[in-house]
Design a protein around this motif. Structure first.
Motif, PDB file in Angstrom:
ATOM      1  N   LEU A 143       2.467  12.196  -3.994  1.00 36.92           N
ATOM      2  CA  LEU A 143       1.423  11.615  -5.094  1.00 36.92           C
ATOM      3  C   LEU A 143       2.209  11.603  -5.970  1.00 36.92           C
ATOM      4  CD1 LEU A 143      -1.528  14.444  -4.746  1.00 36.92           C
ATOM      5  CD2 LEU A 143      -1.098  11.337  -4.553  1.00 36.92           C
ATOM      6  N   SER A 144       3.354  12.562  -6.714  1.00 38.58           N
ATOM      7  CA  SER A 144       4.673  11.581  -7.976  1.00 38.58           C
ATOM      8  C   SER A 144       5.146  10.411  -7.708  1.00 38.58           C
ATOM      9  CB  SER A 144       5.255  13.218  -7.401  1.00 38.58           C
ATOM     10  OG  SER A 144       6.345  12.650  -9.406  1.00 38.58           O
ATOM     11  N   ASP A 145       5.921  10.121  -5.984  1.00 39.43           N
ATOM     12  CA  ASP A 145       6.572   8.777  -5.225  1.00 39.43           C
ATOM     13  C   ASP A 145       5.870   7.454  -5.874  1.00 39.43           C
ATOM     14  OD1 ASP A 145       8.433  10.537  -5.518  1.00 39.43           O
ATOM     15  OD2 ASP A 145       8.781   9.792  -3.315  1.00 39.43           O
ATOM     16  N   ALA A 146       4.272   8.147  -5.830  1.00 42.90           N
ATOM     17  CA  ALA A 146       3.066   6.567  -6.021  1.00 42.90           C
ATOM     18  C   ALA A 146       2.484   6.718  -7.961  1.00 42.90           C
ATOM     19  CB  ALA A 146       1.900   7.254  -5.108  1.00 42.90           C
ATOM     20  N   SER A 147       3.971   7.497  -8.053  1.00 43.39           N
ATOM     21  CA  SER A 147       2.887   7.537  -9.373  1.00 43.39           C
ATOM     22  C   SER A 147       2.074   8.185  -9.947  1.00 43.39           C
ATOM     23  CB  SER A 147       3.516   5.610 -10.329  1.00 43.39           C
ATOM     24  OG  SER A 147       4.977   5.164  -9.591  1.00 43.39           O
ATOM     25  N   PHE A 148       1.479   8.760  -9.933  1.00 41.92           N
ATOM     26  CA  PHE A 148       0.246   9.461  -9.897  1.00 41.92           C
ATOM     27  C   PHE A 148       1.434  10.593 -10.750  1.00 41.92           C
ATOM     28  CE2 PHE A 148      -1.880   7.788  -6.289  1.00 41.92           C
ATOM     29  CZ  PHE A 148      -2.696   8.244  -6.342  1.00 41.92           C
ATOM     30  N   LYS A 149      -0.158  11.237 -11.443  1.00 36.26           N
ATOM     31  CA  LYS A 149       0.717  12.345 -12.744  1.00 36.26           C
ATOM     32  C   LYS A 149      -0.166  13.539 -12.036  1.00 36.26           C
ATOM     33  CE  LYS A 149       0.032  10.881 -17.449  1.00 36.26           C
ATOM     34  NZ  LYS A 149       1.643  11.221 -18.130  1.00 36.26           N
ATOM     35  N   VAL A 150       1.484  14.812 -11.372  1.00 34.22           N
ATOM     36  CA  VAL A 150       0.691  15.890 -10.449  1.00 34.22           C
ATOM     37  C   VAL A 150       1.076  17.168 -11.419  1.00 34.22           C
ATOM     38  CG1 VAL A 150       1.126  16.728  -8.312  1.00 34.22           C
ATOM     39  CG2 VAL A 150       1.149  14.669  -8.696  1.00 34.22           C
ATOM     40  N   ILE A 151       0.407  17.697 -11.266  1.00 33.09           N
ATOM     41  CA  ILE A 151       1.208  19.165 -11.348  1.00 33.09           C
ATOM     42  C   ILE A 151       0.565  20.118 -10.460  1.00 33.09           C
ATOM     43  CG2 ILE A 151      -0.694  20.076 -12.109  1.00 33.09           C
ATOM     44  CD1 ILE A 151       0.729  22.000 -14.209  1.00 33.09           C
ATOM     45  N   LEU A 152       1.733  21.254 -10.182  1.00 34.14           N
ATOM     46  CA  LEU A 152       1.533  21.933  -8.663  1.00 34.14           C
ATOM     47  C   LEU A 152       1.512  23.090  -8.534  1.00 34.14           C
ATOM     48  CD1 LEU A 152       3.431  22.205  -5.340  1.00 34.14           C
ATOM     49  CD2 LEU A 152       3.210  24.062  -6.852  1.00 34.14           C
ATOM     50  N   LEU A 153       0.280  24.054  -8.877  1.00 28.65           N
ATOM     51  CA  LEU A 153       0.421  25.704  -9.402  1.00 28.65           C
ATOM     52  C   LEU A 153       0.573  26.432  -7.943  1.00 28.65           C
ATOM     53  CD1 LEU A 153      -3.438  25.137 -11.330  1.00 28.65           C
ATOM     54  CD2 LEU A 153      -1.085  25.047 -12.055  1.00 28.65           C
TER      55      LEU A 153
END
Length: 401
Positions: free
Chosen positions: A36-46
């Protein structure tokens, strides 16, 4: 709380890119976050623990990497999505078997077996009984075809032996056969009477054989997590969906909001209802969570000052029951470090968890001294309880009654 003004809320309404929260920092969660990050989504992992990796856990307390969770790469080929990453990182794989090993992750030539008195089992017997075991498993396919209802692999083996008494083993050969069953149970992390005859061999194992991660799996975890916004010690307690948004509540009082959420927590967390879903999960999904089980494997790692064992990848003890059999992975052959890892699966793994780490270390040290009278005391010991088979998801092949 006003989510738009919450300083702990990563995702604001004026964000241009879609926002996704990934819950769970195991290999699945990290892989999802990475893509997702590589596809330019904003991501947070909990992640609820104080570390990433989940069932992957490389321990460095011995001064060298020892994987106490996942250890192997199964299918050393480009079809395996981890293979390109392993290659790009320059990581080393130690090959332990080809595609046709009856023991799945080791070839017969890499074994040395002993009886419970410490006497070496002739290698010719190990190979011969291994061939018989292959024949028995092949015959269980006929049993499966004849029965519409599922049964355990152990039940099917009993039927085969009734039909083909010439396949029965006696004396030491019988104990070797029990050891083969023990190894099968280790592959599935469950006892043979809990392994589904219908499904046990239906998985697609990638080609290329099997290899141990010499530097451990930790570099893979670090590479996947690079530049990802990871929040450790964030135990999610509630997931609420509505109005095209998802709200996440964490036990520490923080809240997050995003466009979507990906839940990759262990099955045990879902079974225990430790996360509240609003609206509730559909009944079909609740039923699936209830019906699926998870096998268990425990590892006990021991480090020694000197190497007193043979230069084979794995050695073990045969016994009258698969429960009483045991085996050690020799990391010295693969990595050069004087470390042995004892593995216990199924009911024996659960029983071993009832004792202290010291008792468990003493138990396996006594086994070593039976096989090798010159065995020394371990320099250091480490253990992890309740670890499943790492990167091999076994639970769809378990039989539930």
């Amino acid at each position: 709380m006003d989510m738009d003004k919450d300083p702990n809320n990563l995702f604001l309404k004026d964000s241009v890119a879609p926002c996704v929260i990934v819950i769970g920092g195991g290999i699945s969660g990290l892989a999802a976050a990475r893509m997702l990050s590589d596809a330019s989504f904003k991501v947070i992992l909990l992640e609820s623990r104080n570390r990433l990796g989940g069932r992957i856990h490389t321990d460095y307390s011995f001064g060298c990497p020892v994987d106490m969770g996942a250890s192997w790469l199964h299918g050393v080929c480009n079809e395996n999505p981890l293979a390109p990453l392993i290659c790009s990182l320059g990581l080393t794989l130690y090959r332990t078997s080809g595609d046709n090993s009856v023991l799945y992750d080791h070839d017969l030539e890499s074994y040395t077996l002993f009886d419970m008195d410490g006497c070496k089992v002739p290698q010719e017997m190990v190979v011969e009984v291994g061939d018989v075991f292959k024949r028995i498993l092949k015959e269980t396919e006929k049993v499966r075809d004849e029965n519409t209802e599922d049964m355990s692999v152990l039940q099917a083996i009993a039927i085969v032996l009734d039909r083909h008494p010439e396949l029965r083993q006696e004396g030491l050969a019988y104990e070797v056969m029990q050891w083969y069953i023990c190894r099968m149970e280790a592959w599935f992390a469950a006892d043979a009477d809990m392994i589904s005859l219908k499904l046990w061999d239906q998985e697609h194992v990638l080609s290329g054989g099997h290899g141990l991660m010499v530097q451990g799996y930790d570099p893979i975890i670090k590479a996947l997590a690079k530049d990802i916004d990871v929040r450790l010690n964030h135990r999610v307690k509630k997931i609420s969906t509505g109005c095209n948004k998802v709200a996440i509540d964490v036990e520490n009082g923080m809240s997050f909001m995003a466009d979507a959420v990906i839940v990759t927590v262990p099955l045990g967390i879902l079974k225990a209802n430790l996360i509240q879903f609003e609206p509730k999960l559909p009944e079909w999904k609740v039923a699936a969570i209830s019906d699926i089980g998870v096998g268990s494997e425990n590892k006990i790692a021991l480090r020694f000052d000197t190497v007193f064992w043979p230069n084979v990848e794995l050695f073990g003890v045969v016994a009258p029951t698969s429960y009483s059999c045991g085996y050690f992975l020799n990391l010295h052959k693969a990595t050069g470090h004087p470390v042995l890892v004892y593995m216990a699966a199924g009911r024996f793994a659960y029983d071993l968890e009832k004792f202290s780490d010291e008792y468990a270390a003493n138990f396996v040290t006594l086994q070593l001294k039976k096989m090798f009278p010159e065995a020394t005391e371990p320099y250091e010991t480490g253990s992890v309880s309740g670890v499943t088979l790492g990167n091999r998801s076994r639970f769809p092949w378990l039989l539930f009654v």
